[in-house]
Design a protein around this motif. Structure first.
Motif, mmCIF file in Angstrom:
data_model
loop_
_atom_site.group_PDB
_atom_site.id
_atom_site.type_symbol
_atom_site.label_atom_id
_atom_site.label_comp_id
_atom_site.label_asym_id
_atom_site.label_seq_id
_atom_site.Cartn_x
_atom_site.Cartn_y
_atom_site.Cartn_z
ATOM 1 N N SER A 1 -5.990 2.074 16.585
ATOM 2 C CA SER A 1 -4.579 2.015 16.977
ATOM 3 C C SER A 1 -4.071 3.452 17.063
ATOM 4 C CB SER A 1 -3.766 1.231 15.943
ATOM 5 O OG SER A 1 -4.166 -0.113 15.899
ATOM 6 N N TYR B 1 0.890 5.812 -0.314
ATOM 7 C CA TYR B 1 0.076 6.983 -0.012
ATOM 8 C C TYR B 1 0.774 8.253 -0.457
ATOM 9 C CZ TYR B 1 -1.226 3.456 3.509
ATOM 10 O OH TYR B 1 -1.573 2.302 4.149
ATOM 11 N N LEU C 1 -4.326 13.571 3.725
ATOM 12 C CA LEU C 1 -4.203 12.407 2.864
ATOM 13 C C LEU C 1 -4.787 12.735 1.495
ATOM 14 C CD1 LEU C 1 -3.544 9.370 2.548
ATOM 15 C CD2 LEU C 1 -5.879 8.924 3.339
ATOM 16 N N SER D 1 2.950 1.044 3.439
ATOM 17 C CA SER D 1 2.655 0.147 4.555
ATOM 18 C C SER D 1 2.314 -1.232 4.008
ATOM 19 C CB SER D 1 1.491 0.684 5.399
ATOM 20 O OG SER D 1 0.265 0.546 4.710
ATOM 21 N N HIS D 2 2.261 -2.170 4.927
ATOM 22 C CA HIS D 2 1.795 -3.503 4.565
ATOM 23 C C HIS D 2 0.310 -3.552 4.861
ATOM 24 C CE1 HIS D 2 1.932 -7.752 3.703
ATOM 25 N NE2 HIS D 2 1.285 -7.984 4.823
ATOM 26 N N ARG D 3 -0.485 -3.764 3.847
ATOM 27 C CA ARG D 3 -1.948 -3.744 4.015
ATOM 28 C C ARG D 3 -2.366 -4.802 5.010
ATOM 29 N NH1 ARG D 3 -6.828 -5.369 0.215
ATOM 30 N NH2 ARG D 3 -8.310 -3.752 0.813
ATOM 31 N N GLY D 4 -3.140 -4.366 6.014
ATOM 32 C CA GLY D 4 -3.608 -5.313 7.010
ATOM 33 C C GLY D 4 -2.597 -5.599 8.087
ATOM 34 N N PRO E 1 -0.208 -5.022 11.499
ATOM 35 C CA PRO E 1 -0.622 -4.609 12.844
ATOM 36 C C PRO E 1 -0.533 -3.103 13.019
ATOM 37 C CG PRO E 1 1.529 -5.661 12.899
ATOM 38 C CD PRO E 1 1.000 -5.864 11.523
ATOM 39 N N GLY E 2 -1.652 -2.496 13.368
ATOM 40 C CA GLY E 2 -1.652 -1.075 13.629
ATOM 41 C C GLY E 2 -1.408 -0.220 12.405
ATOM 42 N N ASN E 3 -1.403 -0.829 11.217
ATOM 43 C CA ASN E 3 -1.265 -0.050 9.979
ATOM 44 C C ASN E 3 -0.125 0.952 10.060
ATOM 45 O OD1 ASN E 3 -1.949 0.774 7.375
ATOM 46 N ND2 ASN E 3 -3.216 2.432 8.130
ATOM 47 N N GLU E 4 1.047 0.529 10.480
ATOM 48 C CA GLU E 4 2.198 1.418 10.581
ATOM 49 C C GLU E 4 2.632 1.864 9.199
ATOM 50 O OE1 GLU E 4 5.338 -0.289 12.821
ATOM 51 O OE2 GLU E 4 6.879 0.962 11.904
ATOM 52 N N GLN E 5 2.764 3.149 8.999
ATOM 53 C CA GLN E 5 3.198 3.698 7.715
ATOM 54 C C GLN E 5 4.623 4.220 7.832
ATOM 55 O OE1 GLN E 5 0.370 6.448 6.004
ATOM 56 N NE2 GLN E 5 -1.352 5.099 6.449
ATOM 57 N N PHE E 6 5.388 3.998 6.771
ATOM 58 C CA PHE E 6 6.769 4.457 6.682
ATOM 59 C C PHE E 6 6.821 5.585 5.661
ATOM 60 C CE2 PHE E 6 9.044 1.182 9.092
ATOM 61 C CZ PHE E 6 8.024 0.265 9.261
ATOM 62 N N PHE E 7 7.421 6.707 6.056
ATOM 63 C CA PHE E 7 7.405 7.901 5.230
ATOM 64 C C PHE E 7 8.745 8.151 4.548
ATOM 65 C CE2 PHE E 7 3.425 10.146 6.108
ATOM 66 C CZ PHE E 7 2.931 9.368 7.143
ATOM 67 N N GLY E 8 8.653 8.745 3.360
ATOM 68 C CA GLY E 8 9.830 9.267 2.699
ATOM 69 C C GLY E 8 10.162 10.659 3.212
ATOM 70 N N TYR F 1 4.327 10.004 15.787
ATOM 71 C CA TYR F 1 5.352 10.152 14.778
ATOM 72 C C TYR F 1 6.180 11.387 15.110
ATOM 73 C CZ TYR F 1 3.398 6.726 11.472
ATOM 74 O OH TYR F 1 2.981 5.569 10.855
ATOM 75 N N ALA G 1 0.853 -1.180 0.000
ATOM 76 C CA ALA G 1 0.000 0.000 0.000
ATOM 77 C C ALA G 1 0.895 1.237 0.000
ATOM 78 C CB ALA G 1 -0.924 0.017 1.219
#
Lengths: 114, 113
Positions: free
Chosen positions: B32, A33, A45, A94-97, A99-106, B36, A31
């Protein structure tokens, strides 16, 4: 390269120009964004792609056009922008589904529209 | 809809001071919760998270506890350093599977030596 990369880091364009922002993730996520970060406003978003399909478009003007050719790459095509579109544009994945939908940003692209 | 409210900044503290940045949320169900951090010239980095009530997230000396009864997720650190100067964002993710994070407006923290 690791994590989420974005190019260019800085971009200055006129209102009649066409340019593209690029994002690439090396995390095996499915996923991606686009966010807009303006001064004194919450992160907005703009687009969500999950499994390479657009799942959300938060009423973003048509002068912003996203493209997701595969799960690792995301583009934001820009044309006939306005000065109020000047902002920091952040890509995330992020990895869809997960845990906690953690997003990694550029690191973001700082866009200035003249 | 979902929303996150965090304390207005900027916040300025002396090195080794105690830090609290308040965050409260409104959401349906059981979201959750995340903090950040954004250092100058960089994107956002996940600092810590909690996925259920009473969970405590911790990292780099920072802590936050998921309080369902007060719908809060306040960020704390016992002794701040100059290198902690950054903008801190509280965020929530619902569990609907729509992959959406809702952010607060951010709190700018400056630590002076």
């Amino acid at each position: 390269e690791t994590g989420v990369t974005q190019t260019p880091r800085h971009l200055v364009m006129g209102m009649t120009n066409k340019k593209s922002l690029k994002c690439e993730q090396h995390l095996g996520h499915n996923a991606m964004y686009w966010y807009k970060q303006s001064a004194k406003k919450p992160l907005e978003l703009m687009f969500v792609y999950s499994l390479e399909e657009r799942v959300e478009n938060n009423s973003v003007p048509s002068r912003f056009s996203p493209e997701c050719p595969n799960s690792s790459h995301l583009f934001l095509h820009l044309h006939t922008l306005q000065p109020e579109d000047s902002a920091l544009y952040l890509c995330a994945s992020s990895h869809r589904g997960g845990p906690g939908n953690e997003q990694f940003f550029g690191p973001g692209t700082r866009l200035t529209v003249l | 809809g979902d929303s996150v409210t965090q304390m207005e900044g900027p916040v300025t503290l002396s090195e080794e001071a105690f830090l609290t940045i308040n965050c409260t949320y409104t959401a349906t169900g059981y979201p959750s919760l995340f903090w950040y951090v954004q250092y100058p010239g960089e994107g956002l980095q996940l600092l810590l998270k909690a996925t259920k009530a009473d969970d405590k997230g911790s990292n780099k000396g920072f802590e936050a506890t998921y309080r369902k009864e007060t719908t809060s997720f306040h960020l704390e650190k016992g002794s701040v350093q100059v290198s902690d100067s950054a903008v801190y964002f509280c965020a929530l993710s619902d569990r609907s599977g729509n992959e959406k994070l809702t952010f607060g407006t951010g709190t700018r923290l400056t630590i002076i030596p």
